[in-house]
Design a protein around this motif. Sequence first.
Motif, PDB file in Angstrom:
ATOM      1  N   ILE A   8    -117.425 -54.377  82.941  1.00  0.00           N
ATOM      2  CA  ILE A   8    -118.217 -54.058  81.755  1.00  0.00           C
ATOM      3  C   ILE A   8    -117.270 -54.106  80.564  1.00  0.00           C
ATOM      4  N   ILE A   9    -117.454 -55.088  79.710  1.00  0.00           N
ATOM      5  CA  ILE A   9    -116.540 -55.306  78.588  1.00  0.00           C
ATOM      6  C   ILE A   9    -117.342 -55.353  77.292  1.00  0.00           C
ATOM      7  N   PRO A  10    -117.253 -54.316  76.463  1.00  0.00           N
ATOM      8  CA  PRO A  10    -117.963 -54.339  75.181  1.00  0.00           C
ATOM      9  C   PRO A  10    -117.342 -55.346  74.219  1.00  0.00           C
ATOM     10  N   ASN A  11    -118.172 -55.880  73.342  1.00  0.00           N
ATOM     11  CA  ASN A  11    -117.711 -56.692  72.220  1.00  0.00           C
ATOM     12  C   ASN A  11    -117.606 -55.753  71.026  1.00  0.00           C
ATOM     13  N   ASP A  12    -116.410 -55.227  70.777  1.00  0.00           N
ATOM     14  CA  ASP A  12    -116.243 -54.150  69.799  1.00  0.00           C
ATOM     15  C   ASP A  12    -116.762 -54.507  68.417  1.00  0.00           C
ATOM     16  N   ASP A  13    -116.591 -55.755  67.987  1.00  0.00           N
ATOM     17  CA  ASP A  13    -117.019 -56.161  66.649  1.00  0.00           C
ATOM     18  C   ASP A  13    -118.530 -56.057  66.479  1.00  0.00           C
ATOM     19  N   VAL A  14    -119.261 -56.118  67.593  1.00  0.00           N
ATOM     20  CA  VAL A  14    -120.719 -56.057  67.552  1.00  0.00           C
ATOM     21  C   VAL A  14    -121.237 -54.699  68.012  1.00  0.00           C
ATOM     22  N   PHE A  15    -120.653 -54.176  69.080  1.00  0.00           N
ATOM     23  CA  PHE A  15    -121.139 -52.936  69.684  1.00  0.00           C
ATOM     24  C   PHE A  15    -121.072 -51.765  68.714  1.00  0.00           C
ATOM     25  N   ARG A  16    -120.151 -51.823  67.789  1.00  0.00           N
ATOM     26  CA  ARG A  16    -120.041 -50.747  66.803  1.00  0.00           C
ATOM     27  C   ARG A  16    -121.333 -50.577  66.011  1.00  0.00           C
ATOM     28  N   TYR A  17    -122.072 -51.663  65.805  1.00  0.00           N
ATOM     29  CA  TYR A  17    -123.320 -51.576  65.053  1.00  0.00           C
ATOM     30  C   TYR A  17    -124.405 -50.851  65.833  1.00  0.00           C
ATOM     31  N   TYR A  18    -124.290 -50.847  67.141  1.00  0.00           N
ATOM     32  CA  TYR A  18    -125.220 -50.075  67.969  1.00  0.00           C
ATOM     33  C   TYR A  18    -125.105 -48.596  67.615  1.00  0.00           C
ATOM     34  N   PHE A  19    -123.889 -48.105  67.517  1.00  0.00           N
ATOM     35  CA  PHE A  19    -123.676 -46.697  67.220  1.00  0.00           C
ATOM     36  C   PHE A  19    -123.934 -46.401  65.745  1.00  0.00           C
ATOM     37  N   TYR A  20    -123.687 -47.373  64.894  1.00  0.00           N
ATOM     38  CA  TYR A  20    -124.066 -47.216  63.486  1.00  0.00           C
ATOM     39  C   TYR A  20    -125.578 -47.071  63.380  1.00  0.00           C
ATOM     40  N   PHE A  21    -126.314 -47.953  64.075  1.00  0.00           N
ATOM     41  CA  PHE A  21    -127.771 -47.897  64.001  1.00  0.00           C
ATOM     42  C   PHE A  21    -128.292 -46.546  64.479  1.00  0.00           C
ATOM     43  N   ILE A  22    -127.800 -46.074  65.610  1.00  0.00           N
ATOM     44  CA  ILE A  22    -128.266 -44.797  66.162  1.00  0.00           C
ATOM     45  C   ILE A  22    -128.032 -43.668  65.161  1.00  0.00           C
ATOM     46  N   GLN A  23    -126.862 -43.629  64.559  1.00  0.00           N
ATOM     47  CA  GLN A  23    -126.558 -42.551  63.622  1.00  0.00           C
ATOM     48  C   GLN A  23    -127.420 -42.643  62.371  1.00  0.00           C
ATOM     49  N   GLU A  24    -127.497 -43.812  61.769  1.00  0.00           N
ATOM     50  CA  GLU A  24    -128.219 -43.942  60.503  1.00  0.00           C
ATOM     51  C   GLU A  24    -129.734 -43.823  60.703  1.00  0.00           C
ATOM     52  N   ARG A  25    -130.243 -44.387  61.787  1.00  0.00           N
ATOM     53  CA  ARG A  25    -131.696 -44.275  62.020  1.00  0.00           C
ATOM     54  C   ARG A  25    -132.081 -42.829  62.295  1.00  0.00           C
ATOM     55  N   MET A  26    -131.235 -42.076  62.997  1.00  0.00           N
ATOM     56  CA  MET A  26    -131.532 -40.668  63.246  1.00  0.00           C
ATOM     57  C   MET A  26    -131.405 -39.862  61.958  1.00  0.00           C
ATOM     58  N   ASN A  27    -130.440 -40.215  61.111  1.00  0.00           N
ATOM     59  CA  ASN A  27    -130.331 -39.548  59.816  1.00  0.00           C
ATOM     60  C   ASN A  27    -131.590 -39.762  58.983  1.00  0.00           C
ATOM     61  N   MET A  28    -132.164 -40.954  59.075  1.00  0.00           N
ATOM     62  CA  MET A  28    -133.420 -41.226  58.376  1.00  0.00           C
ATOM     63  C   MET A  28    -134.530 -40.314  58.878  1.00  0.00           C
ATOM     64  N   PHE A  29    -134.564 -40.094  60.171  1.00  0.00           N
ATOM     65  CA  PHE A  29    -135.562 -39.210  60.752  1.00  0.00           C
ATOM     66  C   PHE A  29    -135.416 -37.801  60.189  1.00  0.00           C
ATOM     67  N   TRP A  30    -134.184 -37.282  60.163  1.00  0.00           N
ATOM     68  CA  TRP A  30    -133.972 -35.920  59.670  1.00  0.00           C
ATOM     69  C   TRP A  30    -134.267 -35.830  58.171  1.00  0.00           C
ATOM     70  N   ARG A  31    -133.879 -36.850  57.418  1.00  0.00           N
ATOM     71  CA  ARG A  31    -134.146 -36.816  55.973  1.00  0.00           C
ATOM     72  C   ARG A  31    -135.634 -36.773  55.688  1.00  0.00           C
ATOM     73  N   ARG A  32    -136.403 -37.513  56.495  1.00  0.00           N
ATOM     74  CA  ARG A  32    -137.846 -37.472  56.301  1.00  0.00           C
ATOM     75  C   ARG A  32    -138.397 -36.099  56.648  1.00  0.00           C
ATOM     76  N   CYS A  33    -137.909 -35.498  57.750  1.00  0.00           N
ATOM     77  CA  CYS A  33    -138.332 -34.143  58.110  1.00  0.00           C
ATOM     78  C   CYS A  33    -138.035 -33.147  56.998  1.00  0.00           C
ATOM     79  N   GLU A  34    -136.937 -33.360  56.297  1.00  0.00           N
ATOM     80  CA  GLU A  34    -136.495 -32.447  55.253  1.00  0.00           C
ATOM     81  C   GLU A  34    -137.147 -32.740  53.904  1.00  0.00           C
ATOM     82  N   GLY A  35    -138.024 -33.759  53.867  1.00  0.00           N
ATOM     83  CA  GLY A  35    -138.760 -34.051  52.647  1.00  0.00           C
ATOM     84  C   GLY A  35    -137.990 -34.838  51.610  1.00  0.00           C
TER      85      GLY A  35
END
Length: 338
Positions: A8-35
């Motif tokens: 199992i070998i990640p492609n670091d240049d690309v895989f990093r965006y997976y974790f970026y997406f998870i963090q930013e999309r979840m932040n969007m969820f919380w921001r909406r909850c907070e109005g």
Amino acid sequence: MMESNKPIIPNDDVFRYYFYFIQERMNMFWRRCEGKRGLTKDPILREYKFTNVYRVCDRVSQYLLHHVIYNKVERYTPADMLLRILVFKIFNKIETWEYLEQTYGEITIQHFDVKKISALLSERQRYAPIFNNAYMMTGSHKRYDYLPTKHEKWLTMVKEEFIREGIIDKVLKAHSLEEIYLLLRGCSFLGGFLAYQYTIDFNYSPYINFDENTFVVAGIGAIRGIDKCFISHGDSYEDAIRYTKEHFTELQKKYGYIEFRPLKGHEPTLLDLQNCFCETDKYLRVKMPELLVGNKRIKQRYKPSCDKIQYIFPSKWKVKETNKLCSQPNIKELMIFW
């Protein structure tokens, strides 16, 4: 996780965006909850529609919990409950479910007339779509080719296989998510993706209770995302999802996305991580178009909704409410089913 024969070998240049997406999309969820108004500065996330990090937080899943499963639980037998979930999810469209409830009445094992339901849906189809376009719902199978419409074929399959042949009863007696998946996978029309999705929907009910981290199936979108994020994904695409789950915190630190804020008491499961590979694939179509894997464009653009959602979760999850998330008086507070 079982030892993989292939690395199992990640492609670091690309895989990093997976974790970026998870963090930013979840932040969007919380921001909406907070109005808050400005949900994100990311132009891709502002322009296009992406599902939540947690599948259960999406609008249709929340409707399923609110209006199909956890309203009047005591009114339905376990078999009735699974039938209602199945019929709702086949169409996966809130408007279709509400139309049936208003014109046909409650759907139960004893009150499931395929001809009457099909006739009502044929009438509605004259002026409104009855299927959600999120899932590719085929309507071709030799066993039911004698029937005139796709919706009657699906409903007849439910009557014949889930009720008369006892699949619902077998699901209620199953000993694992995988066993439920295999039961559904053997039904007409149900390929791997739908069988897995319906397995998870059944698992939201009070009558099925298995850990989402015990079984996962990679959908087509997730496969494309994994192909982009990994140089080698092990013996199966599911190996890559399990690898991501096992090393989640370590990989967050590696790529510099340590501000991810999960639901309290419920870290993303294999299901959610599978889903996020699909969404990352979509994100990368715009961010890194040179990755020529699968589709080249995103079909759905983001349309802000004024609808407020009171978020609920299955009580067995024991999601913890640790603070007041909704600071604005016109925003409903996060609601938990304990």
